[in-house]
Design a protein around this motif. Structure first.
Motif, PDB file in Angstrom:
ATOM      1  N   GLY A 169       3.887  29.249  27.236  1.00 32.55           N
ATOM      2  CA  GLY A 169       3.432  30.622  27.415  1.00 32.55           C
ATOM      3  C   GLY A 169       2.340  30.846  28.452  1.00 32.55           C
ATOM      4  N   SER A 170       1.568  29.809  28.787  1.00 32.51           N
ATOM      5  CA  SER A 170       0.468  29.969  29.749  1.00 32.51           C
ATOM      6  C   SER A 170      -0.032  28.584  30.156  1.00 32.51           C
ATOM      7  N   GLY A 171      -0.927  28.560  31.129  1.00 33.28           N
ATOM      8  CA  GLY A 171      -1.536  27.291  31.526  1.00 33.28           C
ATOM      9  C   GLY A 171      -2.448  26.739  30.435  1.00 33.28           C
ATOM     10  N   THR A 172      -3.144  27.648  29.763  1.00 35.66           N
ATOM     11  CA  THR A 172      -4.023  27.214  28.670  1.00 35.66           C
ATOM     12  C   THR A 172      -3.206  26.528  27.588  1.00 35.66           C
ATOM     13  N   GLU A 173      -2.053  27.149  27.247  1.00 40.48           N
ATOM     14  CA  GLU A 173      -1.181  26.559  26.232  1.00 40.48           C
ATOM     15  C   GLU A 173      -0.550  25.257  26.719  1.00 40.48           C
ATOM     16  N   ASN A 231     -16.999  22.152  36.159  1.00 41.58           N
ATOM     17  CA  ASN A 231     -16.760  23.199  37.167  1.00 41.58           C
ATOM     18  C   ASN A 231     -15.268  23.488  37.224  1.00 41.58           C
ATOM     19  N   THR A 232     -14.778  24.136  36.189  1.00 37.47           N
ATOM     20  CA  THR A 232     -13.360  24.497  36.156  1.00 37.47           C
ATOM     21  C   THR A 232     -13.262  25.869  35.522  1.00 37.47           C
ATOM     22  N   ALA A 233     -12.043  26.403  35.501  1.00 37.00           N
ATOM     23  CA  ALA A 233     -11.834  27.649  34.782  1.00 37.00           C
ATOM     24  C   ALA A 233     -12.067  27.354  33.295  1.00 37.00           C
ATOM     25  N   VAL A 234     -12.663  28.282  32.600  1.00 38.55           N
ATOM     26  CA  VAL A 234     -12.979  28.081  31.176  1.00 38.55           C
ATOM     27  C   VAL A 234     -11.751  27.651  30.344  1.00 38.55           C
ATOM     28  N   PRO A 235     -10.527  28.149  30.667  1.00 36.35           N
ATOM     29  CA  PRO A 235      -9.372  27.747  29.844  1.00 36.35           C
ATOM     30  C   PRO A 235      -9.166  26.239  29.717  1.00 36.35           C
ATOM     31  N   THR A 236      -9.571  25.455  30.705  1.00 38.48           N
ATOM     32  CA  THR A 236      -9.454  23.990  30.578  1.00 38.48           C
ATOM     33  C   THR A 236     -10.147  23.557  29.289  1.00 38.48           C
ATOM     34  N   VAL A 237     -11.316  24.137  29.057  1.00 38.78           N
ATOM     35  CA  VAL A 237     -12.122  23.738  27.905  1.00 38.78           C
ATOM     36  C   VAL A 237     -11.650  24.465  26.630  1.00 38.78           C
ATOM     37  N   ASP A 276      -3.427  15.954  33.313  1.00 39.76           N
ATOM     38  CA  ASP A 276      -4.104  16.609  34.439  1.00 39.76           C
ATOM     39  C   ASP A 276      -3.847  18.112  34.452  1.00 39.76           C
ATOM     40  N   ASP A 277      -4.884  18.850  34.861  1.00 38.44           N
ATOM     41  CA  ASP A 277      -4.824  20.306  34.932  1.00 38.44           C
ATOM     42  C   ASP A 277      -4.438  20.675  36.359  1.00 38.44           C
ATOM     43  N   ALA A 278      -3.163  21.087  36.514  1.00 45.76           N
ATOM     44  CA  ALA A 278      -2.634  21.381  37.851  1.00 45.76           C
ATOM     45  C   ALA A 278      -2.443  22.883  38.046  1.00 45.76           C
ATOM     46  N   ALA A 279      -3.197  23.683  37.294  1.00 46.93           N
ATOM     47  CA  ALA A 279      -3.047  25.140  37.363  1.00 46.93           C
ATOM     48  C   ALA A 279      -3.237  25.674  38.784  1.00 46.93           C
ATOM     49  N   GLN A 280      -3.997  24.910  39.616  1.00 45.83           N
ATOM     50  CA  GLN A 280      -4.296  25.401  40.964  1.00 45.83           C
ATOM     51  C   GLN A 280      -3.624  24.536  42.038  1.00 45.83           C
ATOM     52  N   ALA A 281      -2.637  23.714  41.666  1.00 43.93           N
ATOM     53  CA  ALA A 281      -2.199  22.681  42.618  1.00 43.93           C
ATOM     54  C   ALA A 281      -0.686  22.525  42.740  1.00 43.93           C
ATOM     55  N   TRP A 316       0.604  23.076  33.897  1.00 47.50           N
ATOM     56  CA  TRP A 316       0.728  24.072  34.973  1.00 47.50           C
ATOM     57  C   TRP A 316       0.506  25.477  34.439  1.00 47.50           C
ATOM     58  N   SER A 317      -0.146  26.290  35.255  1.00 47.35           N
ATOM     59  CA  SER A 317      -0.241  27.722  34.975  1.00 47.35           C
ATOM     60  C   SER A 317       0.551  28.463  36.040  1.00 47.35           C
ATOM     61  N   PHE A 318       1.262  29.498  35.620  1.00 44.95           N
ATOM     62  CA  PHE A 318       1.910  30.392  36.589  1.00 44.95           C
ATOM     63  C   PHE A 318       1.291  31.789  36.495  1.00 44.95           C
ATOM     64  N   SER A 327      -1.664  35.105  40.226  1.00 45.52           N
ATOM     65  CA  SER A 327      -2.247  34.830  41.551  1.00 45.52           C
ATOM     66  C   SER A 327      -2.161  33.364  41.962  1.00 45.52           C
ATOM     67  N   LYS A 328      -1.543  32.504  41.139  1.00 42.50           N
ATOM     68  CA  LYS A 328      -1.452  31.081  41.499  1.00 42.50           C
ATOM     69  C   LYS A 328      -0.501  30.883  42.677  1.00 42.50           C
ATOM     70  N   ASN A 329      -0.499  29.685  43.250  1.00 44.46           N
ATOM     71  CA  ASN A 329       0.407  29.418  44.380  1.00 44.46           C
ATOM     72  C   ASN A 329       1.860  29.695  43.982  1.00 44.46           C
TER      73      ASN A 329
HETATM   74  C1  LIG Z   1      -7.980  25.233  36.491  1.00 46.96           C
HETATM   75  C2  LIG Z   1      -7.305  26.140  35.523  1.00 46.96           C
HETATM   76  N1  LIG Z   1      -6.961  25.669  34.320  1.00 46.96           N
HETATM   77  C3  LIG Z   1      -6.326  26.438  33.415  1.00 46.96           C
HETATM   78  C4  LIG Z   1      -6.004  27.751  33.691  1.00 46.96           C
HETATM   79  C5  LIG Z   1      -5.369  28.574  32.619  1.00 46.96           C
HETATM   80  O1  LIG Z   1      -4.134  29.104  32.949  1.00 46.96           O
HETATM   81  P1  LIG Z   1      -3.611  30.442  32.243  1.00 46.96           P
HETATM   82  O2  LIG Z   1      -4.430  31.573  32.747  1.00 46.96           O
HETATM   83  O3  LIG Z   1      -2.178  30.502  32.679  1.00 46.96           O
HETATM   84  O4  LIG Z   1      -3.730  30.240  30.774  1.00 46.96           O
HETATM   85  C6  LIG Z   1      -6.333  28.283  34.953  1.00 46.96           C
HETATM   86  C7  LIG Z   1      -5.998  29.655  35.368  1.00 46.96           C
HETATM   87  O5  LIG Z   1      -6.218  30.659  34.852  1.00 46.96           O
HETATM   88  C8  LIG Z   1      -6.999  27.464  35.881  1.00 46.96           C
HETATM   89  O6  LIG Z   1      -7.339  27.927  37.086  1.00 46.96           O
END
Ligand SMILES: Cc1ncc(COP(=O)(O)O)c(C=O)c1O
Length: 364
Positions: free
Chosen positions: A58-62, A84-90, A156-161, A180-182, A185-187
């Motif tokens: 459902g999402s990158g966080t999931e 230094n990452t998007a909060v969803p990693t944590v 690995d968190d490839a949401a931006q890669a 992966w996150s889609f 605004s991702k690539n």
């Molecule tokens: C580095 C990183 N990790 C995780 C996420 C979470 O992805 P999502 O917003 O699809 O849950 C994002 C993007 O929002 C992200 O940039």
């Protein structure tokens, strides 16, 4: 010249017929969840990454949350990641019941400094989550070696890669599982929330398929405790159209980064570096300056958008104060948080817009 920090509509307009057609096809088939579009996207995205399996979620966080669960991470464990990452990693680590532990970064690439791992290792460490921040792969070889030596899992968190490479291999096959996150605004972005996990491990893929769908093993029989986190058919159909253009869009992103590198000359502004091991896909173009807030104001006055990714190391966010990480614990991440500024970079930018941004920075 007005240059917004993100702009998604021109891409839609450029591929409107294909995108509208893909959405209409799903509506006409009227199969919305776990259907042929999702299966086809999983096949195509796995193939793109060179991975054996992709599981849509459902999402990158999931994707991170379920991948960590599938790797056996849970309460009482510690998971090492960067601050230094998007909060969803944590958020994802937190959702498993494990405790996030922060390791500092390399100040040049902004990715995990593998020399930090030894210092952060405890008997409770279970996994490492490197983040391929801004589109640049983290230095994965030492991370994998460390994980092997200490019996840890790597997600690995490839949401931006999407499409980034490390030592000639695409991100997506560099760890036990890749999240992966889609996000739009991702690539590679959907038109809503969407995510996936890639892995070469068939057991892990099978567990992910159950975890995303209430823990169901076969219809109405549930062998593990699960969730509802599926990639829906409309998003999958959109992603299939867009995946065909990802390479061209990444090439354009790299060309814009090269243009910025040639055009921006400012003693107080440091441009992003590409590590020798990396093919950077410039999800974000992040410069560094001690005068970050003033530069941001200066650009804003010229109608040029910018953004700060990210203003606080996560352990200094209010939500994670309970972790009790002292200020200054990751000094490089703290310095980066005070100095980074993202300039506009997306494939639809015109050369004239890129030049206008560069000229505005040079004027600063
Ligand atoms: C580095 C990183 N990790 C995780 C996420 C979470 O992805 P999502 O917003 O699809 O849950 C994002 C993007 O929002 C992200 O940039």
């Amino acid at each position: 010249m007005r240059v917004p920090i993100v702009e998604l509509k021109s891409q839609y307009l450029a591929y409107q017929a294909d995108l509208d057609g893909a959405i209409r096809e799903v509506l006409e088939a009227s199969r919305f969840i776990l259907g042929p579009q999702g299966e086809a996207f999983e096949r195509e995205f796995a193939e793109y990454c060179g991975a054996r399996h992709a599981v849509g979620v459902g999402s990158g966080t999931e994707a991170l949350h379920l991948a960590l669960l599938a790797c056996g991470v849970g309460p009482g464990d510690e998971v090492i990641t960067v601050p230094n990452t998007a909060v969803p990693t944590v958020c994802a680590i937190d959702s498993t019941g494990a405790t996030p532990v922060f390791a500092d970064i390399d100040p040049v690439t902004f990715t995990l400094d593998s020399a930090e791992l030894k210092r952060r290792l405890t008997p409770r460490t279970k996994a490492i989550v490197p983040v391929h921040l801004y589109g640049q792969p983290a230095e994965m070889e030492p991370v994998r070696d460390f994980a092997r030596r200490h019996g840890l899992r790597v997600v690995d968190d490839a949401a931006q890669a999407h499409g980034a490479e490390y030592r000639g291999r695409r991100v997506g096959i560099l760890a036990d599982a890749t999240a992966w996150s889609f996000y739009p605004s991702k690539n590679l972005g959907a038109y809503g929330d969407a995510g996936a996990v890639t892995t070469d491990d068939p057991e892990l893929a099978r567990r992910l398929e159950m975890l995303r769908n209430y823990g169901e093993e076969r219809r109405h029989y549930h062998s593990i405790r699960g969730f509802n986190s599926r990639l829906d058919e409309i998003q999958a159909a959109i992603l299939r159209v867009k995946l065909r253009h990802l390479e061209a869009w990444n090439d354009r992103r790299r060309a814009i980064a090269a243009r910025y590198r040639q055009a921006i000359h400012h003693a107080a502004v440091r441009l992003p570096a590409e590590a020798p091991s990396a093919r950077h896909v410039f999800h974000l173009y992040v410069v560094r300056t001690r005068h970050r807030d003033a530069l941001r104001e200066h650009l804003l006055a010229r109608e040029i958008g910018s953004q700060i990714h990210y203003p606080l190391p996560i352990y200094r966010q209010e939500a994670y104060a309970h972790l009790g990480v002292p200020a200054g614990d990751c000094p490089e991440a703290e310095r980066a948080a005070a100095e980074v500024l993202s300039l506009p970079l997306y494939p639809e930018l015109t050369d004239a817009q890129v030049d206008a941004v560069a000229a505005a920075v040079n004027e600063f």
